[in-house]
Design an enzyme around this catalytic site. Structure first.
Site, short mmCIF file in Angstrom:
data_model
loop_
_atom_site.label_atom_id
_atom_site.label_comp_id
_atom_site.label_asym_id
_atom_site.label_seq_id
_atom_site.Cartn_x
_atom_site.Cartn_y
_atom_site.Cartn_z
N GLN A 102 0.82 -1.21 0.00
CA GLN A 102 0.00 0.00 0.00
C GLN A 102 0.86 1.26 0.00
OE1 GLN A 102 -3.67 0.02 2.20
NE2 GLN A 102 -3.38 -2.09 2.87
N HIS A 118 -2.78 1.36 5.08
CA HIS A 118 -3.68 2.52 5.09
C HIS A 118 -2.98 3.82 4.72
CE1 HIS A 118 -6.86 0.44 7.88
NE2 HIS A 118 -6.58 -0.26 6.79
N GLN A 161 -4.35 -2.66 14.65
CA GLN A 161 -4.84 -3.89 14.04
C GLN A 161 -3.66 -4.67 13.44
OE1 GLN A 161 -7.36 -3.26 10.61
NE2 GLN A 161 -5.62 -2.70 9.35
N ARG A 195 -10.08 6.82 8.56
CA ARG A 195 -9.39 5.52 8.65
C ARG A 195 -8.49 5.29 7.43
NH1 ARG A 195 -10.40 -0.19 7.69
NH2 ARG A 195 -9.46 -1.42 9.39
N ALA A 213 -17.42 4.08 13.68
CA ALA A 213 -17.31 3.54 12.33
C ALA A 213 -18.68 3.68 11.67
CB ALA A 213 -16.88 2.08 12.34
#
Length: 604
Positions: free
Chosen positions: A92, A165, A189, A249, A290
């Site tokens: 990413q 991310h 996470q 996020r 969320a």
């Protein structure tokens, strides 16, 4: 350019209520028909695809380090620039956002790079390629005669970068400002579960003066075209910075409507991918909320604050240990902006580990992996009927395009979501031809996706491609039963099965392998080796279906093709320790003999 099919039946329609809070349960067949062609293939991680005023598709190749111009009629490609400074150690990062200003012969782009003069990321090992990884935005000059880009000028450097991310979307707004998104770096996470999320942390005046941008994680930014901070940027908590909005996020999509409305798409955790309207200075709630503040199927767990040291507990997507502080969404009392739609919300108690997904749980999650957003509609007057004001959202997990109808004022979602072009691909970004009749979609070269035949697939139909979907007319549709993933097991690759003794490894090797895996592999494969969304499982039923009975040497050789952007770059002993950790996680007992290459041994 190769024709694939004469017409594409338009897949499925998944719809939600006006407040877009239902799960993906109700499905009807679509009505619009498209002709599909493959414009070009073999691109090295196409991340951004933009229709240029020169009638070319401009593409950033994330791992190829190139900005490439593609002729949409012929598929011919021309490399405008290769940026050697780009570093893409994982799945990413690399060359990401792109914004064109060809009227002034300039192009803006963003990428990750290494800068050892800046402070190291203390959460990364000394040998990690992420220890000194940062993001910069540069301006390039376009030479029309040579059709090349050059003369790079750094506008802002030293911004956050990590192994997850990144977001990395870029647009020039109607206000002639540059907008850019940065994700929360995947903290709290998987392999980063002991690192707190800082999407709510705001920069201090001292940090801005020192050009220290650590607090830019989980934010959207607004910059002058020279990289400076606009005087009319919002002052948040008494500080004016590049920060435009916060509490995000993984905001992988932004686009402007004709009235200046800024739309954004964002990955949720297991539920609630979001579609937002970004407004100056606003908070969007993550990680406390969320989706909407409904306390459905989400709690904020602060793993780093565990009363048992975080490194001593095991992260789980499905169960929060009692030592980890948690809070429901209702506990968040600060003002924040809710999304105009979610993809998708389910009630508390939803089964996120359905056996039908055979251990690859994320396939059962309601999230779709919203990877980009594109405004569609006026001023196009000859486009697709019924799409006069809509958002196009590409997705990674289900390889689909969702069409989200908007209200007349563009501020609300109105009516059903339409689902199109489902395939065994991961859709990364989209662009639309000026007449509105053709939608171009960039695909990932690899990764995990929900297979159209059921289960999961890591075999992409169109690897690193740009696909064209051209509207050809209307069809008819009828209601169908909701679709669910089938129990189809992954096919075992054709390979000779070699009989041999079981593999050996030491506990010390496995411990070293866990450290290396958490640092560099968990972001793609998941920290349990079964919960990653970018790479195949390395433990459990799905792993055994592929590897049982095969030589361990084949697994070792496969490991040496990693990481994708720099295969074979780790020391031999690190690859050996990684295999030892995989063996441990697949219930092989440790012994006194160290693993080397696995020659003569067999997976059981």
């Amino acid at each position: 350019m190769r024709a694939v099919v004469a017409a594409v039946a338009c897949g499925l329609i998944v719809f939600v209520t006006l407040i877009a809070q239902n799960g993906p349960e109700t499905v009807v067949r679509g009505t619009k028909q498209f002709r599909q062609t493959e414009v070009v293939t073999g691109l090295a991680g196409p991340y951004e695809v933009t229709w240029g005023p020169d009638n070319m598709l401009w593409v950033t190749e994330r791992t190829g380090k190139r900005i490439t111009r593609v002729n949409p009629a012929t598929g011919e490609r021309k490399v405008a620039v290769t940026i050697d400074e780009v570093l893409a150690p994982g799945g990413q990062d690399g060359l990401m956002g792109l914004a064109l200003d060809l009227d002034n012969n300039v192009v803006y782009t963003a990428y990750t790079y290494t800068d050892t003069s800046l402070p190291p990321h203390e959460t990364r090992a000394a040998t990690s390629p992420y220890r000194f990884l940062y993001t910069k935005i540069v301006r390039l000059t376009y030479d029309r005669a040579k059709e090349t880009l050059g003369n790079p000028v750094t506008l802002v450097a030293g911004m956050p970068a990590g192994n997850d991310h990144q977001a990395g979307r870029m647009k020039i707004g109607p206000d002639r400002k540059l907008y850019y998104t940065i994700g929360d770096q995947g903290n709290d996470q998987l392999g980063n579960y002991c690192v707190p999320i800082e999407a709510q942390r705001l920069p201090t005046q001292a940090e801005i003066k020192a050009k220290s941008y650590a607090a830019y994680v989980g934010k959207s930014l607004r910059l002058n075209l020279d990289g400076s901070i606009p005087n009319d940027n919002p002052e948040i908590a008494g500080v004016r910075s590049h920060v435009f909005t916060y509490g995000h996020r993984n905001p992988q999509g932004i686009d402007f409507g004709p009235d200046g409305t800024l739309y954004e798409s964002e990955h949720g955790p297991k539920t609630d991918d979001e579609i937002n309207i970004l407004k100056a200075g606003a908070n969007y709630g993550w990680p406390h909320v969320a989706g909407k503040k409904d306390s459905n199927a989400y709690e904020y767990a602060r793993w780093a604050e565990s009363t048992t040291p975080c490194a001593q507990i095991k992260f789980s997507d499905l169960a929060i240990p009692p030592t980890v502080p948690r809070e429901p969404e209702s506990a968040f009392t600060r003002p924040f902006n809710e999304p105009i739609a979610t993809m998708f919300t389910v009630p508390t108690g939803y089964n996120f580990s359905d056996p039908v997904c055979k251990g690859i749980d994320y396939i059962c999650w309601p999230t779709v992996g919203a990877s980009s957003i594109e405004y569609y509609g006026a001023p196009r007057t000859s486009g697709i009927p019924g799409w006069e004001k809509a958002l196009l959202v590409t997705t990674l997990k289900r390889g689909s395009l969702y069409v989200v109808a908007l209200s007349a004022d563009g501020q609300r979602v109105q009516g059903p979501f339409s689902r199109y072009f489902q395939s065994d691909n991961r859709y990364r970004d989209s662009a639309v031809s000026p007449d509105g009749k053709t939608i171009y979609i960039a695909t990932d070269p690899a990764g995990l996706a929900e297979a159209t035949a059921g289960g999961t697939t890591r075999t992409m139909t169109n690897k690193g491609s740009i696909l064209a979907f051209t509207y050809v007319g209307e069809g008819s549709g009828a209601a169908v039963e909701p679709q669910r993933t089938t129990t189809a097991a992954p096919a075992r690759p054709a390979a000779p099965v070699v009989a041999g003794p079981a593999p050996q490894y030491t506990a010390a090797q496995a411990a070293a392998g866990k450290t290396a895996f958490d640092a560099d592999c968990a972001v793609c494969h998941g920290n349990t080796l079964t919960n990653g969304t970018m790479a195949p499982p390395l433990a459990g039923e799905a792993f055994r279906a592929v590897w049982a009975g095969r030589p361990v040497r084949a697994l070792y050789d496969s490991a040496r093709t990693m990481p994708p952007a720099n295969p074979g770059s780790l020391p031999d002993e690190t690859y050996a320790s990684l295999i030892a950790y995989m063996l441990q996680m697949n219930d092989y007992a440790a012994g006194e003999t160290a693993f080397t290459t696995g020659d003569g041994t067999t997976l059981r």
